[in-house]
Design a protein around this motif. Structure first.
Motif, PDB file in Angstrom:
ATOM      1  N   THR A   1       0.821  -1.216   0.000  1.00  0.00           N
ATOM      2  CA  THR A   1       0.000   0.000   0.000  1.00  0.00           C
ATOM      3  C   THR A   1       0.853   1.262   0.000  1.00  0.00           C
ATOM      4  O   THR A   1       0.450   2.276  -0.562  1.00  0.00           O
ATOM      5  N   ARG A   2       2.030   1.190   0.624  1.00  0.00           N
ATOM      6  CA  ARG A   2       2.947   2.350   0.590  1.00  0.00           C
ATOM      7  C   ARG A   2       3.530   2.514  -0.812  1.00  0.00           C
ATOM      8  O   ARG A   2       3.612   3.624  -1.329  1.00  0.00           O
ATOM      9  N   ALA A   3       3.927   1.414  -1.417  1.00  0.00           N
ATOM     10  CA  ALA A   3       4.571   1.465  -2.730  1.00  0.00           C
ATOM     11  C   ALA A   3       3.642   2.027  -3.808  1.00  0.00           C
ATOM     12  O   ALA A   3       4.085   2.795  -4.661  1.00  0.00           O
ATOM     13  N   ILE A   4       2.377   1.646  -3.769  1.00  0.00           N
ATOM     14  CA  ILE A   4       1.468   2.146  -4.799  1.00  0.00           C
ATOM     15  C   ILE A   4       0.770   3.438  -4.384  1.00  0.00           C
ATOM     16  O   ILE A   4       0.021   4.000  -5.165  1.00  0.00           O
ATOM     17  N   GLY A   5       1.054   3.907  -3.171  1.00  0.00           N
ATOM     18  CA  GLY A   5       0.584   5.223  -2.741  1.00  0.00           C
ATOM     19  C   GLY A   5      -0.857   5.281  -2.272  1.00  0.00           C
ATOM     20  O   GLY A   5      -1.510   6.325  -2.388  1.00  0.00           O
ATOM     21  N   ILE A   6      -1.364   4.196  -1.723  1.00  0.00           N
ATOM     22  CA  ILE A   6      -2.761   4.183  -1.285  1.00  0.00           C
ATOM     23  C   ILE A   6      -2.991   5.158  -0.131  1.00  0.00           C
ATOM     24  O   ILE A   6      -2.227   5.212   0.817  1.00  0.00           O
TER      25      ILE A   6
END
Length: 148
Positions: A19-24
Motif C-alpha cells: 500500500t505504501r509502494a502504490i501510494g494508497i
C-alpha cells in the motif's frame, strides 16, 4: 483526516507494505463504505494508463479495509483474506485511482458477524468500483474470509 481514517491508513501501511509502494490513501470511511485512492503516477503501465494489477490491488484492498473498519468498530479482531474474486476492466483509467467498496446489505453483514462469533470463521462478498472518465472503469467482486 478523521481518527478512523488515520487508524485505517496506519494499518494498511504497516500490515500491507504494498500500500505504501502504490501510494494508497484512505479518503473516506463510513459505516457502510470505504474509499481508497492511489496516484496514477505510481501505477502506470506501458500505455500511460493505470496498471491492471494496481487497479485490482486498490479494489481488493477497499473491500479488505471495509471489513477491517467494521470489525474494529465492533471490537472484533480477525484475520481477513481474499478467497475468490472477479474483476471487469471496462475502460482504461487515465486519472488517479479511486476505489469504493460498499456493504450492500446490512442484514447480510450482521449475519456474517454472527457466524464469525459462533464459529470463528465467516465469508462475505463485497463489491468495489473504480471510476473512469466516462463512468465505471472497473467493477470488482470479492469473497473475503475472516477467521480467528
Amino acid at each position: 483526516m478523521t481518527d478512523r481514517m488515520q487508524a485505517l491508513q496506519h494499518t494498511l501501511h504497516h500490515e500491507i507494505p504494498l500500500t505504501r509502494a502504490i501510494g494508497i490513501k484512505v479518503t473516506d470511511v463510513t459505516h457502510d463504505a470505504v474509499t481508497l485512492t492511489a496516484p496514477l503516477e505510481n501505477n502506470l503501465n506501458h500505455k500511460a494508463t493505470a496498471f491492471g494489477g494496481s487497479l485490482y490491488s486498490v479494489a481488493v484492498l477497499a473491500g479488505w479495509s471495509l471489513i477491517h473498519s467494521r470489525l474494529h468498530e465492533l471490537g472484533l479482531a480477525a484475520h481477513i483474506v481474499i478467497q475468490e474474486s472477479d474483476i471487469r476492466y471496462l475502460q482504461p483509467v487515465t486519472q488517479d485511482i479511486v476505489a469504493t467498496a460498499r456493504i450492500e446489505s446490512e442484514a447480510g453483514f450482521e449475519k456474517f458477524v454472527r457466524l464469525f462469533r459462533k464459529k470463528g470463521m465467516a465469508r462475505i462478498s463485497l463489491n468495489a468500483e473504480i471510476g473512469g472518465a466516462d463512468g465505471p472503469a472497473v467493477r470488482f467482486q470479492g469473497r473475503y474470509v475472516i477467521h480467528t
